[in-house]
Design a protein around this motif. Structure first.
Motif, PDB file in Angstrom:
ATOM      1  N   ASN A 285      45.476  36.771  40.899  1.00  0.00           N
ATOM      2  CA  ASN A 285      44.332  35.929  41.348  1.00  0.00           C
ATOM      3  C   ASN A 285      44.582  35.473  42.713  1.00  0.00           C
ATOM      4  OD1 ASN A 285      42.937  36.746  38.953  1.00  0.00           O
ATOM      5  ND2 ASN A 285      43.278  34.932  38.015  1.00  0.00           N
ATOM      6  N   SER A 286      43.893  36.046  43.643  1.00  0.00           N
ATOM      7  CA  SER A 286      43.905  35.490  44.830  1.00  0.00           C
ATOM      8  C   SER A 286      42.790  34.727  45.768  1.00  0.00           C
ATOM      9  CB  SER A 286      44.815  36.761  45.867  1.00  0.00           C
ATOM     10  OG  SER A 286      45.737  37.178  45.361  1.00  0.00           O
ATOM     11  N   ARG A 287      43.243  33.689  46.292  1.00  0.00           N
ATOM     12  CA  ARG A 287      42.098  32.956  47.289  1.00  0.00           C
ATOM     13  C   ARG A 287      42.738  33.424  48.887  1.00  0.00           C
ATOM     14  NH1 ARG A 287      40.995  27.514  49.432  1.00  0.00           N
ATOM     15  NH2 ARG A 287      42.911  26.993  48.331  1.00  0.00           N
ATOM     16  N   TYR A 288      42.032  34.317  49.525  1.00  0.00           N
ATOM     17  CA  TYR A 288      42.351  34.353  50.879  1.00  0.00           C
ATOM     18  C   TYR A 288      41.972  33.226  51.776  1.00  0.00           C
ATOM     19  CZ  TYR A 288      44.202  38.868  49.091  1.00  0.00           C
ATOM     20  OH  TYR A 288      44.980  39.536  48.486  1.00  0.00           O
ATOM     21  N   LEU A 289      42.635  32.886  52.710  1.00  0.00           N
ATOM     22  CA  LEU A 289      42.348  31.431  53.280  1.00  0.00           C
ATOM     23  C   LEU A 289      42.131  31.886  55.049  1.00  0.00           C
ATOM     24  CD1 LEU A 289      45.239  29.228  51.886  1.00  0.00           C
ATOM     25  CD2 LEU A 289      42.856  29.663  50.982  1.00  0.00           C
ATOM     26  N   ASN A 290      41.243  31.042  55.562  1.00  0.00           N
ATOM     27  CA  ASN A 290      41.228  31.135  57.047  1.00  0.00           C
ATOM     28  C   ASN A 290      42.436  30.071  57.754  1.00  0.00           C
ATOM     29  OD1 ASN A 290      38.772  32.620  57.070  1.00  0.00           O
ATOM     30  ND2 ASN A 290      37.697  30.515  56.223  1.00  0.00           N
ATOM     31  N   LYS A 291      42.730  30.343  58.622  1.00  0.00           N
ATOM     32  CA  LYS A 291      43.588  29.606  59.601  1.00  0.00           C
ATOM     33  C   LYS A 291      43.764  28.125  58.788  1.00  0.00           C
ATOM     34  CE  LYS A 291      45.454  33.164  61.222  1.00  0.00           C
ATOM     35  NZ  LYS A 291      46.639  33.593  60.432  1.00  0.00           N
ATOM     36  N   ASP A 292      42.394  27.394  59.008  1.00  0.00           N
ATOM     37  CA  ASP A 292      42.373  25.894  58.525  1.00  0.00           C
ATOM     38  C   ASP A 292      42.465  25.785  57.057  1.00  0.00           C
ATOM     39  OD1 ASP A 292      39.997  27.200  57.885  1.00  0.00           O
ATOM     40  OD2 ASP A 292      38.846  25.798  59.038  1.00  0.00           O
ATOM     41  N   ASN A 293      42.888  26.787  56.376  1.00  0.00           N
ATOM     42  CA  ASN A 293      42.885  26.838  54.801  1.00  0.00           C
ATOM     43  C   ASN A 293      41.580  26.744  53.966  1.00  0.00           C
ATOM     44  OD1 ASN A 293      45.838  27.183  54.765  1.00  0.00           O
ATOM     45  ND2 ASN A 293      46.330  25.002  55.173  1.00  0.00           N
ATOM     46  N   THR A 294      40.414  26.956  54.809  1.00  0.00           N
ATOM     47  CA  THR A 294      39.239  27.190  54.146  1.00  0.00           C
ATOM     48  C   THR A 294      39.181  28.494  53.381  1.00  0.00           C
ATOM     49  OG1 THR A 294      38.191  27.804  55.860  1.00  0.00           O
ATOM     50  CG2 THR A 294      38.090  25.304  55.410  1.00  0.00           C
ATOM     51  N   THR A 295      38.492  28.659  52.644  1.00  0.00           N
ATOM     52  CA  THR A 295      38.353  29.960  51.576  1.00  0.00           C
ATOM     53  C   THR A 295      37.596  30.945  52.557  1.00  0.00           C
ATOM     54  OG1 THR A 295      38.255  28.722  49.483  1.00  0.00           O
ATOM     55  CG2 THR A 295      37.532  30.900  49.672  1.00  0.00           C
ATOM     56  N   ARG A 296      38.183  32.144  52.621  1.00  0.00           N
ATOM     57  CA  ARG A 296      37.480  33.205  53.245  1.00  0.00           C
ATOM     58  C   ARG A 296      36.666  34.407  52.322  1.00  0.00           C
ATOM     59  NH1 ARG A 296      41.331  37.593  56.304  1.00  0.00           N
ATOM     60  NH2 ARG A 296      41.739  35.925  57.524  1.00  0.00           N
ATOM     61  N   ASN A 297      37.537  34.568  51.150  1.00  0.00           N
ATOM     62  CA  ASN A 297      37.084  35.191  49.988  1.00  0.00           C
ATOM     63  C   ASN A 297      38.286  35.310  48.734  1.00  0.00           C
ATOM     64  OD1 ASN A 297      38.765  37.151  51.637  1.00  0.00           O
ATOM     65  ND2 ASN A 297      38.441  38.661  49.984  1.00  0.00           N
ATOM     66  N   TYR A 298      37.693  35.843  47.727  1.00  0.00           N
ATOM     67  CA  TYR A 298      38.465  36.093  46.678  1.00  0.00           C
ATOM     68  C   TYR A 298      38.604  37.398  46.021  1.00  0.00           C
ATOM     69  CZ  TYR A 298      37.463  30.938  45.698  1.00  0.00           C
ATOM     70  OH  TYR A 298      37.441  29.617  46.102  1.00  0.00           O
ATOM     71  N   VAL A 299      39.993  37.708  45.578  1.00  0.00           N
ATOM     72  CA  VAL A 299      40.230  39.135  44.996  1.00  0.00           C
ATOM     73  C   VAL A 299      41.024  38.888  43.533  1.00  0.00           C
ATOM     74  CG1 VAL A 299      41.264  41.325  45.152  1.00  0.00           C
ATOM     75  CG2 VAL A 299      40.069  40.251  47.153  1.00  0.00           C
ATOM     76  N   ASN A 300      40.544  39.209  42.650  1.00  0.00           N
ATOM     77  CA  ASN A 300      41.108  39.216  41.366  1.00  0.00           C
ATOM     78  C   ASN A 300      41.545  40.550  40.801  1.00  0.00           C
ATOM     79  OD1 ASN A 300      40.604  36.396  41.249  1.00  0.00           O
ATOM     80  ND2 ASN A 300      39.002  36.350  39.714  1.00  0.00           N
ATOM     81  N   GLU A 301      42.961  40.535  40.813  1.00  0.00           N
ATOM     82  CA  GLU A 301      43.473  42.034  40.678  1.00  0.00           C
ATOM     83  C   GLU A 301      44.047  41.881  39.188  1.00  0.00           C
ATOM     84  OE1 GLU A 301      45.604  44.655  43.753  1.00  0.00           O
ATOM     85  OE2 GLU A 301      47.188  43.751  42.384  1.00  0.00           O
ATOM     86  N   THR A 302      43.706  42.862  38.316  1.00  0.00           N
ATOM     87  CA  THR A 302      44.307  43.462  37.101  1.00  0.00           C
ATOM     88  C   THR A 302      44.640  44.497  36.840  1.00  0.00           C
ATOM     89  OG1 THR A 302      42.106  43.900  36.106  1.00  0.00           O
ATOM     90  CG2 THR A 302      42.607  41.447  35.934  1.00  0.00           C
ATOM     91  N   ARG A 303      45.598  44.834  36.202  1.00  0.00           N
ATOM     92  CA  ARG A 303      46.336  46.128  36.063  1.00  0.00           C
ATOM     93  C   ARG A 303      46.855  46.419  34.613  1.00  0.00           C
ATOM     94  NH1 ARG A 303      50.963  47.521  39.967  1.00  0.00           N
ATOM     95  NH2 ARG A 303      49.408  46.549  41.343  1.00  0.00           N
ATOM     96  N   GLU A 304      46.573  47.418  34.140  1.00  0.00           N
ATOM     97  CA  GLU A 304      47.137  47.891  32.840  1.00  0.00           C
ATOM     98  C   GLU A 304      48.366  49.135  33.050  1.00  0.00           C
ATOM     99  OE1 GLU A 304      46.669  46.807  29.664  1.00  0.00           O
ATOM    100  OE2 GLU A 304      45.043  45.156  30.559  1.00  0.00           O
ATOM    101  N   ASN A 305      49.372  48.859  32.348  1.00  0.00           N
ATOM    102  CA  ASN A 305      50.406  50.182  32.504  1.00  0.00           C
ATOM    103  C   ASN A 305      50.466  50.846  31.236  1.00  0.00           C
ATOM    104  OD1 ASN A 305      51.520  47.751  34.319  1.00  0.00           O
ATOM    105  ND2 ASN A 305      51.495  49.760  35.369  1.00  0.00           N
ATOM    106  N   GLU A 306      50.469  52.172  31.198  1.00  0.00           N
ATOM    107  CA  GLU A 306      50.733  52.903  30.008  1.00  0.00           C
ATOM    108  C   GLU A 306      51.790  53.863  30.354  1.00  0.00           C
ATOM    109  OE1 GLU A 306      49.552  52.913  26.999  1.00  0.00           O
ATOM    110  OE2 GLU A 306      48.161  51.526  27.346  1.00  0.00           O
ATOM    111  N   ARG A 307      53.290  53.416  29.938  1.00  0.00           N
ATOM    112  CA  ARG A 307      54.571  54.414  30.455  1.00  0.00           C
ATOM    113  C   ARG A 307      54.965  54.904  29.136  1.00  0.00           C
ATOM    114  NH1 ARG A 307      55.315  48.928  31.852  1.00  0.00           N
ATOM    115  NH2 ARG A 307      55.092  48.584  33.955  1.00  0.00           N
ATOM    116  N   ASP A 308      54.873  56.198  29.280  1.00  0.00           N
ATOM    117  CA  ASP A 308      55.697  57.466  28.230  1.00  0.00           C
ATOM    118  C   ASP A 308      56.863  58.041  28.839  1.00  0.00           C
ATOM    119  OD1 ASP A 308      53.436  56.588  25.893  1.00  0.00           O
ATOM    120  OD2 ASP A 308      52.300  57.552  27.459  1.00  0.00           O
ATOM    121  N   ASN A 309      57.997  57.677  28.128  1.00  0.00           N
ATOM    122  CA  ASN A 309      59.082  58.342  28.677  1.00  0.00           C
ATOM    123  C   ASN A 309      59.960  58.983  27.585  1.00  0.00           C
ATOM    124  OD1 ASN A 309      62.379  58.120  29.207  1.00  0.00           O
ATOM    125  ND2 ASN A 309      61.122  58.102  31.265  1.00  0.00           N
ATOM    126  N   LYS A 310      60.452  60.254  27.838  1.00  0.00           N
ATOM    127  CA  LYS A 310      61.246  61.004  26.975  1.00  0.00           C
ATOM    128  C   LYS A 310      62.607  61.158  27.613  1.00  0.00           C
ATOM    129  CE  LYS A 310      57.384  63.590  25.066  1.00  0.00           C
ATOM    130  NZ  LYS A 310      56.368  62.851  25.500  1.00  0.00           N
TER     131      LYS A 310
END
Length: 840
Positions: A285-310
């Motif tokens: 979960n990221s809050r992207y900042l302007n140079k004065d540390n005010t909020t520019r926008n938000y991006v919440n990134e989620t990921r699911e991994n399915e790993r199968d190995n033989k």
């Protein structure tokens, strides 16, 4: 069983009987010494029992056991004795009516294996899972229920002082600069973390943890060494073990070990196949900042991994006893694996007021194939004088890794579907030559010298195409060549209770890092001396203290150097640094060990200074992920300069990259306890605390040609603890519990949070003790995650969690034929870097 009971009775009443023998007129005692070895291989037998009996009297008057090198030194009154030398599953060796009037050496005493006993399946006294020694810890894998059905990574994560994070990175006492050896040789794996997840735990016999190695070892690894010793058959005749396992999430495995040993040779093999599923998850979960540390926008990134190995893992080997003093061992190892990894990433975008804008979905479908082939050979010549020997080793291996991924990129605010295809082909070859010579001389002195040549090449071909067009910004061919020639010498001496070992190693390094796509060629040549010194004082038979110093090096490799290796996330990208220099460490370690009847206590205080230490720095790249709705755009240096009738949505791309960062000071202490309050309960615990101080500034030029200086001065403290309990319940059911906690730690750009995890396991012997049924749960509370807080002023403020593998359940069945349940731990003929260590 009568012989076993006799040995136990001797150990139990030894102290009382010995004290009775001391009563009466004071008589100057004499010392009786010697060394007990196996008759065929001439290898030392640890824990062999030596008993002194008066003629025609069945009661022992004195006795003792051999140490790790098979030696004993026992005080007795002058007189005539019957002397018995015994070891379980070996024939008795006796000296009848031995007249001992002065200090005497019995010399080399050979014991012959008893074939009748070897063919019986009997219960033997079990060695402690963790053996604590002054200079290292030895972890016996076979006694650990937690790793049944698991991998080498699971094995390492259960070892005191060692931690394996969720991405498979290994640290020793909180230091990630660890050198991993397999049978005393560097692993040929391109990605060691991934390779250790492919080798089944059943293929491992034990692991040695060496926190401050001597000059005999590779200078690589500022934090110490881990030596993984593979199983090799050693019992007389034909014998073996078969292990089958199944688990949830889907996890199947079948492996076996087999060996046939005769007077002239020993044939051995280990074979294993597994099919594993490792689902995981993460979010940032990221809050992207302007140079004065005010909020520019938000991006919440989620990921699911399915790993199968033989994967398949196998080795074949033969140890040929050319004579009583010469042996030749050849081993062929082969590993093959293929897997599918589905990485499903969702990025929910919000404006400055946290109002939902749109969702981007990136699906990374990755296929991987890996093949590793190795041939290793060892020649050992032992001379007449005990300990005088010459060993020659060679290892020749190749490793091929192929990873290709199709990334599908869609967003809810546009109908455009983007396709990225990445191909990562890696080929590595490694040739290793080594010769070691050991010469004992005088009384308690030893000289040692040797040569080691390590020659490796790695070619990484990484390509990215966007919708069928090659993306030159993420395409590169990296050629890495490493030639390291080393010579070393050591001298050890023991005077009464004091031992010293001095060593000096010289390494000449020739490194080539070539980026073929850009014709950027970089050669680094350097040579260095690596001194070491070790001092040990035996305070008593039960306690010792040591002081040691060594200088070590950490060379950057693989992912650390490769500019491009992954594009699963298009806003958080890892970029390697081909211009990284090696880091150098000076380490001082003060250790103390004390043994009681039921308790062994080991503690150490350590100080490390590392120059040019590696540090991961995050920075804004200057590029943006740009989504244009119903319009056309022009992008220059990441800035959208023109939009024709569309809405512009931009997310800055954050790059994480390793850098050389000035100096790091690390000081800490740890202690390890082995405690057996009752025969049915064994406890092992470890605690480590360290303070880490970093001093240095990171200076770089940003995308606007501005010089940016980031101050990385930081002081952080952290601690970790581990507790393992093994209890024998009624009906001979073994119950093992393992709990760990890694404390929080600050860094210059944020902090990692504390992580608690626990494992539990049960086992029961069946089929007249020929079989064992085991059940274990890994990560009982599903809490083993990496949790990070990051703050870059004027750029981003984020919180992330990553769980590489969710909670797992495993059931395994072990069947043994012509082999005892608790096979004695006999030292190997050759274990690479282990051979020739000065014992003092």
């Amino acid at each position: 069983m009568k012989k076993i009971k006799s040995v136990l009775i001797l150990v139990l009443f030894f102290t009382t009987l010995f004290s009775f023998a001391q009563q009466g007129p004071a008589v100057p005692k004499i010392k009786i010494s010697g060394k007990v070895v196996e008759k065929i291989s001439k290898q030392p037998l640890e824990y062999a029992t030596i008993t002194f009996l008066a003629p025609n009297n069945p009661k022992p008057v004195a006795g003792g056991i051999t140490n790790a090198t098979g030696e004993f030194d026992i005080e007795v009154n002058p007189g005539i004795y019957d002397i018995k030398i015994e070891f379980i599953s070996f024939k008795l060796n006796e000296f009848k009516q031995k007249n001992l009037q002065k200090t005497t050496s019995l010399g080399l005493i050979s014991l012959e294996e008893d074939a009748n006993q070897l063919n019986e399946v009997i219960i033997r006294s079990e060695k402690t899972t963790v053996e604590i020694k002054l200079d290292k810890k030895v972890y016996n894998v076979g006694n650990d229920l937690m790793v049944k059905g698991g991998t080498v990574s699971d094995v390492l994560d259960n070892i005191p002082s060692v931690a394996v994070d969720v991405e498979g990175n290994i640290s020793l006492r909180g230091n990630e600069n660890v050198r991993v050896l397999i049978d005393g040789r560097p692993s040929n794996a391109i990605n060691i973390a991934e390779a250790l997840r492919l080798i089944p735990a059943d293929a491992i016999e034990k692991v040695e943890v060496i926190t401050n190695p001597s000059a005999r070892y590779d200078a690589e690894g500022g934090g110490g060494l881990l030596n993984i010793i593979l199983k090799k058959g050693k019992n007389q005749g034909l014998n073996g073990t078969i292990i089958a396992s199944a688990g949830y999430p889907e996890n199947y495995g079948l492996s076996g070990t087999l060996n046939y040993k005769s007077k002239n040779f020993n044939l051995f093999t280990t074979q294993g196949y597994n099919d594993r599923s490792n689902p995981g998850n993460a979010f940032t979960n990221s809050r992207y900042l302007n140079k004065d540390n005010t909020t520019r926008n938000y991006v919440n990134e989620t990921r699911e991994n399915e790993r199968d190995n033989k994967g398949y893992n196998g080795n074949f080997g033969m140890e040929w006893y050319l004579s009583e003093s010469v042996s030749w061992t050849n081993t062929f190892n082969y590993r093959k694996s293929n897997g599918i990894n589905v990485d499903n990433v969702f990025q929910n975008n919000y404006d400055a007021g946290f109002n939902y804008d749109y969702t981007r979905n990136r699906i990374n479908l990755e296929n991987s194939d890996s093949e590793n082939v190795e041939f290793a050979t060892n020649f050992t010549k032992k001379f007449k004088k005990d300990g005088h020997k010459l060993t020659i080793d060679g290892s020749f291996s190749t490793n091929d890794d192929i990873n290709d991924a199709l990334i599908t990129d869609t967003a809810t605010n546009t109908s455009v579907v983007k396709f990225d295809n990445t191909i990562n082909n890696q080929t590595q070859s490694r040739n290793l030559l080594q010769m070691d010579y050991v010469l004992p001389f005088g009384k308690g002195s030893q000289f040692e010298a040797g040569y080691r040549g390590d020659f490796s090449e790695l070619l990484t071909d990484y390509r990215v195409d966007n919708d069928g067009v090659i993306n030159q910004n993420f395409t590169n061919t990296l050629e890495y060549k490493e030639k390291v020639n080393a010579i070393y010498t050591q001298y050890g001496v023991k005077i009464n209770k004091f031992s010293a070992l001095f060593g000096l190693r010289f390494e000449d390094s020739n490194i080539e890092i070539n980026q073929l796509a850009t014709n950027d060629f970089n050669t680094k040549k350097y040579n260095n001396f690596f001194p070491s010194a070790f001092f040990t004082y035996e305070i008593s038979d039960e306690s010792s203290a040591s002081l040691s110093y060594s200088r070590r090096i950490q060379r950057p490799r693989g992912r650390m150097l490769n500019p491009f290796s992954n594009l699963s996330s298009n806003i958080n990208i890892f970029v390697g640094n081909p211009d990284l220099d090696p880091a150098f460490s000076d380490a001082i370690d003060f250790g103390y060990i004390k043994r009681w009847e039921k308790l062994t206590f080991n503690t150490s205080l350590y100080v490390n200074k590392t120059t040019d230490v590696f540090q991961f720095a995050r920075r804004e790249s200057g590029d943006f992920v740009v989504d244009i709705i119903d319009g056309e755009d022009t992008v220059v240096n990441g800035e959208v300069t023109q939009i024709n009738g569309g809405q512009d949505t931009r997310t800055p791309i954050i790059i994480s990259s390793p850098i050389n960062l000035a100096t790091e000071y690390r000081v800490g202490f740890e202690f390890t306890l082995n405690y057996s309050p009752f025969k049915w309960w064994k406890l092992n615990s470890n605690f480590n605390f360290f303070r880490n101080e970093t001093q240095g500034d990171f200076t770089y030029t940003d995308f606007k040609n501005n010089e940016i200086v980031q101050n990385f001065d930081n002081v952080a403290t952290s601690w970790s603890t581990r507790l393992t309990s093994k209890i024998t319940l009624p009906y001979k059911i073994d119950w093992q519990t393992n709990a760990t906690y890694n404390g929080p730690q600050n860094n210059a750009q944020g902090r990692s949070l504390g992580v608690f995890a626990a494992n539990i396991a049960f086992s029961k012997d069946i089929l007249k003790d020929k079989g064992t049924l085991s059940f274990n749960v890994s990560d009982v509370f599903n809490s083993r995650k990496r949790m990070m807080e990051t703050f870059l002023p004027g750029t981003v403020d984020s919180y992330s969690e990553m769980q590489w593998r969710v909670r797992q359940f495993n059931l395994s069945f072990t069947y043994r034929f012509n082999k005892p349940k608790n096979e004695r731990e006999q030292p190997k003929r050759n274990q690479g870097d282990n051979e020739g260590d000065y014992q003092g």
